[in-house]
Design an enzyme around this catalytic site. Structure first.
Site, mmCIF file in Angstrom:
data_model
loop_
_atom_site.group_PDB
_atom_site.id
_atom_site.type_symbol
_atom_site.label_atom_id
_atom_site.label_comp_id
_atom_site.label_asym_id
_atom_site.label_seq_id
_atom_site.Cartn_x
_atom_site.Cartn_y
_atom_site.Cartn_z
ATOM 1 C CE LYS A 117 -4.569 -0.139 -7.915
ATOM 2 N NZ LYS A 117 -6.008 0.045 -7.653
ATOM 3 C CB SER A 134 -6.738 -3.001 -5.293
ATOM 4 O OG SER A 134 -7.143 -1.964 -6.179
ATOM 5 C CB SER A 170 -9.289 0.216 -5.363
ATOM 6 O OG SER A 170 -9.744 -1.110 -5.320
#
Ligand SMILES: [Mg+2]
Ligand SMILES: [Zn+2]
Lengths: 482, 97, 487
Positions: free
Chosen positions: C79, C154, C178
Site C-alpha cells: 500500500k 482504503s 481499511s
C-alpha cells in the site's frame, strides 16, 4: 515616568547538553560548528511514517533537575502534542508536556533562591524537543525568506517556567545565573555552549497586561531585553498609550523588541496525548535512586566553602555561581591550604584577568598547582602583588610556570636596601617640588613611592620603598621651615 | 459539558486558519453544511453513559518504553534529496513576517 | 507449475526448490499486470527494476544452494502509505508527489529479509481516508469482480492486486476497516492484527492509536504466513508489543476440530442497513461451523451504537495533527509562494495538495480538539472507547471469537456514495469496533451474493491471531469458497 512595580516571569529552555543523542531519535547532538542539516534523520525531519522513541537519559536528567529545584514529580506522566505551525517545526507540532486536560508535566512547583536572598517560585518543569534554527537574511521582519537548519531540531530541552516573581531585569539575570550553576552542578548542562540556554520572558508594568518577549539567547541578553522593554512600555504609559497584550521578538543584533503577533489571533494549541509514546510511570524506587545519586548543589557547596574551608560568604557566592570556578578552587585547595587567600585571588585578579583576556575558565591553560605556586611565591615575598598580576595574566594565557615567567620577565621583588636607596635618591633629585610637598602632605609621599615602583615596573618591595622615603624625608626634616 | 452548536462560516474560517488550509468560498459553504450534519451525528456519543470512566488514550497497556542514549549518524544526504527548495544545505522557507 | 494459480506458500517452496525461478515468476506476474492493470488500476507506482534485482539475487542464492527466506520470490504489493526506501511514496495524495522515503518501513525490511519481491505501491484513498479508493488523487481502482464497482478501501489497490493476480500477497493498513473492507469486497483474506503486534514504523500515520499494518492474501494460510513474517517487537515503534515472534502456520494443521470453541454472533453487526443476502451468507457460514463441533451463540454489545461516532472523532482528531507536517518544506509538493509569508504559503500549498475529503477531516479534527470542544468531543470519544473495550472484555468471557459481516453490503457502484460523506462513514460500522479496542480481526470470503463476494468478520481477544486463523481456516475447509482469479 518612574516605574514602581515590575513583574517578570521566565520560561527557560535548557538543552540537556550532556546527552549524546537527541530526545526522540538517535541523531548525535554535536551539531555546533557542523554544516547545516548534517545531524538529521527521517525521525527529526518529520518524514512521513517515522515515530519517536524516548531517550532514557533525557528523562533521568530532567528528573534530576526537578529534584534539584524542589519540584513535585508526577508519578504518572506522558507526552502531549502542542499543535502549531511554524517553519522551525518539522512536524508542525511539538512533542512536549502540558498541564491541563489531556496532559501532565513532569513536575510542578519548586523554587530557586537567588544570590540576593530572593525566592523565585517554579511553576512547572517539562521535557520537550528543540525546534530547528531559522536564519534570516537580514532581520526577521525584512528577510525575503527564512533558511532552516534542522541540526538542532529534536535536541532534548527542559522547559522551566517560573511564577512572575522577579521584580527587575537584574533579578532575571540572577535567576538564570543560579539556574545555570545548578544545572551545571547536576552535570546535565554546559552553559558555555552557544544557545544552550534560551528564554522567553513575560513582563508586566504596574499590574498591567503581560507582554511576552521571545528569542532571548542568554542571561546577558535577558537584562538588556527587559530593560529595553521597560523603557519602551514606560514611554508609552507616560504618553497615556495603552500597552497591547502581545508577543514580541528580541532582535539581539539591533537590541530592540519587535512585535510578532497580538493576542487577537490567539493560537489554540489543541494539546492531546502523543499516541506514539506510551505513558511513563515513575516508581518511588526509581526516584529514590536518582535522589541518592544527586551531586552536591551550589547552596550546599557554598555552605561547605564557608563553614569547612573558612571562605568569606561573598567569595563563596561568586565561586559557586560558576561550577567550573568552584571546581577549580577546590583543585587549587589541594595544593594550597589558605582558602580565603586563594578564593580572593580567584574571585578577584583571576576573574578580572580572564575577563580582560576574554577567556572562559574552561579554556585557561593554567593548572591548579601553578596557581598554588604563585600564591606561595607571594607568601614568600618573592614577588610583589603588582608583579603577581602580570605573572597571573601570563600564566592564564600560556600555562607557563610562574617561576619561569618571573625569571624571563625579571619580576623578582627588589628588596635590596642599597639598590632602592639609590632609586629613591634619584626620585628625590628629579622631583624637588614633590619632596617639598611630601613634608606636609601624605599624598605626595605616595607619589614618591609610586615613582620608584614605576621605575622598577612594580618589582620594588613597596613597604621597603616607603620606609626609605620616610627615612629620607625625616633626615631633611630638621631643616624644615616652620 | 460545553455547549455544542451548529458550525458557522466564521468557525470554518477560524478552523481553516488554525489548520493552515485555504478554502474557497464554495468549499467554505459545502463544508459548513456537511460538517454541521456530521457533528450532529457525532453528538450521538453524548448519549453514552461514561460516568466515572477514564479515557483510553493508549489501547495497549505498556509503560516506560525508552531507548538508550546512543548516537547514530544517519546519512543526511538521503534526507536532503527530498526538500523541493534549498539554498546550499539549508532548506528554504517563505518569509516570516 | 502455473505460478498464478498457486498460493504464496507453495510458490515460496517452489522457488526454494528451484522448481521455478524468481525471475520466471516475476515475468509471469508482469505479463498479468500488463493484461489486467489497465482495467483494475491497482498500482500507483511499479518498482520493476528493484523487483528484478531482488529476484535475480534470490535465484543466484538458490543456484548456489544458499538459504533463502520464507517468502522467497513471492511477489508482494505494498500500500502506498508504507515507506519503501527510494520508491516514490504518495499516500494517494498530490501533496506527497515526488517524495522518496530515505528509509524502509520495518515491515519492508522484514519482507526483504524473507526474500519477498516488492513489486510496487498500490492505490488507496488519500491518506487512507475512505472506504472505496475513490478518494485517491491519482486513479480509481476497480473491483476485479465487477469493473463498475469499487474495490472497497482504503487499501483498495492492495486487495484488487491480490484478487486479480497482480501480486501474490499485499500489505494494507487498517485504521477503521481499511484492510477488511476491501478484502470483503474483493473476495480475499485480510487481517487487522492486534494493536502493537506489527510495527507501525514507516506507516504514514492517519490515526496512530487505531491503525495497524496487515496482510491481504488469497487464503488463510498465506495470511498466517505473512503475519509470521511482519509481526514482532520493533524498538523504533514505542507502541509495539514486546512479544516473541511466532509461526502462525504451526497451529494450522489439517484437522479442523472446533470442539469447545465458542463463536458469538454480535447482534449489532446485523442491525438495520445490513443487506439481507449478506447477512444470510455470513450466518450460514457461521452456523456451518457447528459441523466441526463449534458452539454458536449470540451476544449484544450495546456500546457499539456509539462506536462509529467515537471512532471518527478520534481518527479525525489525530489526523488533523498528523497531517500538519505536509507544508512543502521538507518533501512533496511545493507550489510557488511568491509574495506570500510562511503562513499563507503553507495554506496555499495545503489547499492545492490535499483533496476534499482530507480537508474535511482535518477541519473536523481541528474542531474536535479545539479549546472549548475538546472535552465534549475528543475526551468523550475516548471514554466511549473505554466503554467499547469493556464490552468486548465481557463478551470474551462468554465467547472465544466474535463474528458478523465485515461490511453491511457487497461492493457498490463507483460514484454511488460520493455525495454524502456521512453515508460513506456509515459503511465502517462493523469494522471500527476492533480498531477502537485494538483487537485482531479478520475478514474472509464466505460466498457470493449476486456475483459479488461477501466477507465474514471474526474478532478475537488481543494477541489471539492464532485463534482467528484456526477458525477461518476451518471455514475455508468447509469448501464454501476457493480463490479464483478475476477478472
Ligand atoms: Mg516550550
Ligand atoms: Zn534525527
Amino acid at each position: 515616568m518612574a516605574v514602581k512595580t515590575v513583574k517578570i516571569g521566565l520560561e527557560v529552555h535548557c538543552q540537556l547538553t550532556s546527552l549524546k543523542s537527541k530526545l526522540f531519535c538517535s541523531c548525535p547532538t554535536d551539531y555546533r560548528g557542523k554544516p547545516p542539516n548534517t545531524n538529521i534523520c527521517p525521525v527529526c525531519m518529520g518524514e512521513p511514517g517515522t515515530l519517536p522513541v524516548l531517550n532514557k537519559e533525557a528523562l533521568r536528567s530532567a528528573i534530576m533537575i526537578a529534584l534539584a529545584l524542589h519540584s513535585d514529580i508526577s508519578r504518572f506522566t506522558y507526552f502531549t502534542r502542542k499543535n502549531y505551525f511554524y517553519p522551525d517545526m518539522a512536524k508542525n507540532f511539538q512533542i512536549s508536556q502540558y498541564d491541563g486536560v489531556g496532559g501532565a508535566p513532569l513536575a510542578k512547583g519548586g523554587y530557586v533562591v537567588l544570590n540576593n536572598g530572593k525566592t523565585v517560585r517554579i511553576r512547572r518543569i517539562q521535557l520537550e524537543e528543540d525546534p530547528a534554527r531559522l536564519i534570516y537574511e537580514g532581520s526577521i521582519d525584512t528577510a525575503p525568506s527564512a533558511l532552516v537548519d534542522y541540526n538542532r531540531h529534536g535536541i532534548a530541552l527542559v522547559e522551566i517556567v517560573t511564577e512572575p516573581d522577579m521584580s527587575s531585569p537584574e533579578e532575571a539575570r540572577l535567576f538564570l545565573q543560579k539556574l545555570r550553576s545548578i544545572l551545571e552542578h547536576l552535570g546535565v548542562f554546559d552553559g558555555e555552549l552557544e544557545g544552550a540556554m534560551r528564554c522567553d520572558a513575560n513582563i508586566s508594568l504596574e499590574g498591567g497586561v503581560r507582554v511576552e518577549i521571545k528569542n532571548i539567547s542568554s542571561y546577558k541578553e535577558v537584562e538588556r531585553a527587559l530593560m529595553f522593554e521597560i523603557t519602551r512600555q514606560s514611554n508609552l504609559l507616560s504618553r497615556g498609550i495603552k500597552i497591547a497584550r502581545e508577543t514580541r521578538f528580541w532582535d539581539e543584533r539591533r537590541r530592540i523588541t519587535v512585535s510578532l503577533r497580538t493576542k487577537e489571533t490567539e493560537e489554540d494549541y489543541r494539546y492531546f496525548p502523543e499516541p506514539d509514546l506510551p505513558p511513563i510511570v515513575l516508581t518511588d524506587e526509581f526516584l529514590d535512586d536518582v535522589k541518592r545519586k544527586l551531586p552536591m548543589l551550589p547552596d550546599e557547596r557554598r555552605r561547605v566553602f564557608v563553614e569547612k574551608y573558612g571562605v568569606s560568604e561573598q567569595n563563596a557566592d561568586v565561586l559557586v555561581s560558576d561550577k567550573a570556578l568552584a571546581d577549580f578552587f577546590e583543585k587549587c585547595l589541594k595544593h594550597y591550604d589558605k582558602a580565603q587567600e586563594l578564593s580572593s585571588l580567584l574571585v578577584g585578579d583571576f576573574l578580572a584577568q580572564l575577563h580582560s583576556l576574554n577567556m572562559s575558565i574552561r579554556d585557561v591553560k593554567v593548572s591548579p598547582s601553578q596557581i598554588a605556586k604563585l600564591l606561595k611565591l607571594l607568601d614568600d615575598k618573592v614577588l610583589t602583588g603588582l608583579s603577581a598580576k602580570t605573572v597571573l595574566r601570563e600564566m592564564i594565557a600560556t600555562g607557563e610556570d610562574p617561576e619561569s615567567i618571573i625569571q624571563k620577565k625579571e619580576l623578582h621583588r627588589i628588596s635590596s636596601r642599597d639598590m632602592l636607596t639609590e632609586l629613591v635618591d634619584q626620585v628625590f633629585t628629579m622631583n624637588p617640588k614633590a619632596v617639598e610637598d611630601a613634608l606636609v602632605n601624605e599624598k605626595a609621599i605616595h607619589f614618591l613611592v609610586g615613582q620608584v615602583m614605576r621605575m622598577t615596573r612594580g618589582k620594588a618591595d613597596p613597604t621597603l620603598v616607603r620606609e626609605i622615603v620616610e627615612e629620607k624625608l625625616g633626615k631633611i626634616e630638621p631643616n624644615r621651615v616652620g | 459539558m460545553p455547549q455544542k452548536k451548529s458550525i458557522t462560516a466564521k468557525d470554518i474560517r477560524h478552523l481553516a486558519w488554525l489548520a493552515k488550509l485555504d478554502l474557497s468560498k464554495k468549499e467554505e459553504e459545502t463544508f459548513r453544511s456537511q460538517l454541521s450534519k456530521i457533528l450532529e451525528y457525532f453528538s450521538k456519543i453524548d448519549e453514552a453513559n461514561t460516568e466515572g470512566l477514564p479515557p483510553t488514550f493508549h489501547v495497549v497497556e505498556q509503560y516506560n518504553i525508552f531507548r538508550e542514549d546512543e548516537p547514530c549518524q544517519f546519512p543526511s544526504d538521503l534526507v536532503l534529496q527530498n526538500p523541493p527548495k534549498k539554498k546550499g544545505r539549508f532548506i528554504k522557507a517563505a518569509r516570516i513576517v | 507449475m502455473r505460478p498464478l494459480y498457486n498460493s504464496a506458500e507453495r510458490i515460496a517452496s517452489a522457488v526454494e526448490n528451484g522448481e521455478i525461478s524468481a525471475i520466471e515468476l516475476l515475468d509471469e506476474i508482469f505479463e498479468r499486470i500488463k493484461a489486467v492493470e489497465p482495467k483494475i488500476n491497482a498500482f500507483i507506482t511499479l518498482a520493476e527494476d528493484k523487483a528484478y534485482e531482488k529476484a535475480k539475487d534470490i535465484d543466484q542464492r538458490v543456484r548456489k544452494g544458499l538459504k533463502v527466506g520464507r517468502l522467497a520470490g513471492v511477489v508482494v504489493a505494498v500500500k502506498d502509505n508504507i515507506c519503501v526506501k527510494n520508491v516514490e511514496t504518495t499516500c494517494g495524495s498530490k501533496i506527497l508527489k515526488g517524495y522518496f522515503p530515505s528509509y524502509n518501513a520495518t515491515v519492508i525490511e522484514k519482507l526483504d529479509m524473507e526474500d519477498a519481491v516488492i513489486i510496487g505501491k498500490t492505490n488507496m484513498d488519500e491518506f487512507a481516508m475512505g472506504s472505496t479508493t475513490e478518494f485517491s488523487a491519482y486513479k480509481t481502482t476497480r473491483n476485479p469482480y465487477d469493473l463498475e464497482r469499487v474495490p472497497g478501501g482504503s487499501s483498495g489497490g492492495s486487495a484488487a492486486a491480490v484478487a486479480s493476480g497482480e501480486a501474490l500477497l499485499a500489505l494494507g493498513s487498517d485504521t477503521g476497516g481499511s484492510i477488511r473492507c476491501p478484502a470483503a469486497f474483493c473476495g480475499v483474506v485480510g487481517l487487522k492484527p492486534t494493536y502493537g503486534l506489527v510495527s507501525r514504523y514507516g506507516l504514514i500515520a492517519y490515526a496512530n492509536s487505531l491503525e495497524q499494518i496487515g496482510p491481504i492474501a488469497r487464503n488463510v494460510r498465506d495470511c498466517a504466513l505473512s503475519l509470521s513474517v511482519i509481526a514482532g517487537y520493533d524498538p523504533r515503534d514505542s507502541t509495539s508489543l514486546t512479544v516473541q515472534p511466532k509461526d502462525y502456520l504451526e497451529d494450522l494443521n489439517a484437522t479442523y476440530d472446533l470442539k469447545g470453541v465458542r463463536v458469538g454472533i454480535i447482534k449489532e453487526f446485523l442491525a438495520e442497513g445490513v443487506q439481507e443476502s449478506v447477512a444470510s451468507k455470513v450466518l450460514d457460514t457461521i452456523y456451518s461451523l457447528e459441523e466441526l463441533d463449534a458452539s454458536i451463540g449470540e451476544i449484544s454489545l450495546e456500546s457499539l451504537e456509539y462506536a462509529l461516532a467515537a471512532y471518527y472523532v478520534i481518527a479525525m482528531s489525530e489526523a488533523s495533527s498528523n497531517l500538519a507536517r505536509y507544508d512543502g518544506l521538507r518533501y512533496g509538493l511545493r507550489v510557488s509562494d511568491q509574495g506570500l509569508n510562511w503562513g499563507r504559503a503553507y495554506a496555499k500549498n495545503r489547499r492545492l495538495g490535499f483533496g476534499e475529503e482530507v480537508k474535511r477531516r482535518i477541519i473536523l479534527g481541528t474542531f474536535a480538539l479545539s479549546a472549548g470542544y475538546y472535552e465534549a468531543y475528543y475526551l468523550k470519544a475516548l471514554k466511549v472507547r473505554t466503554l467499547v473495550l469493556m464490552d468486548f472484555q465481557r463478551a470474551f468471557k462468554e465467547f472465544d471469537v466474535l463474528a458478523g459481516p465485515s461490511m453491511p453490503t457487497v461492493a457498490f457502484k463507483i460514484g454511488e456514495k460520493m455525495e454524502d460523506p456521512l453515508e460513506l462513514y456509515m459503511c465502517d460500522v462493523n469494522t471500527v469496533p476492533a480498531n477502537l479496542a485494538g483487537l485482531p480481526a479478520i475478514s474472509i470470503p464466505c460466498g457470493l451474493s449476486e456475483g459479488l463476494p461477501v466477507g465474514l468478520q471474526l474478532i478475537a481477544p488481543p494477541m489471539e491471531e492464532s485463534r482467528l486463523f484456526k477458525v477461518s481456516h476451518s471455514c475455508e475447509s468447509l469448501g464454501k469458497w476457493s480463490f479464483t482469479l478475476k477478472p
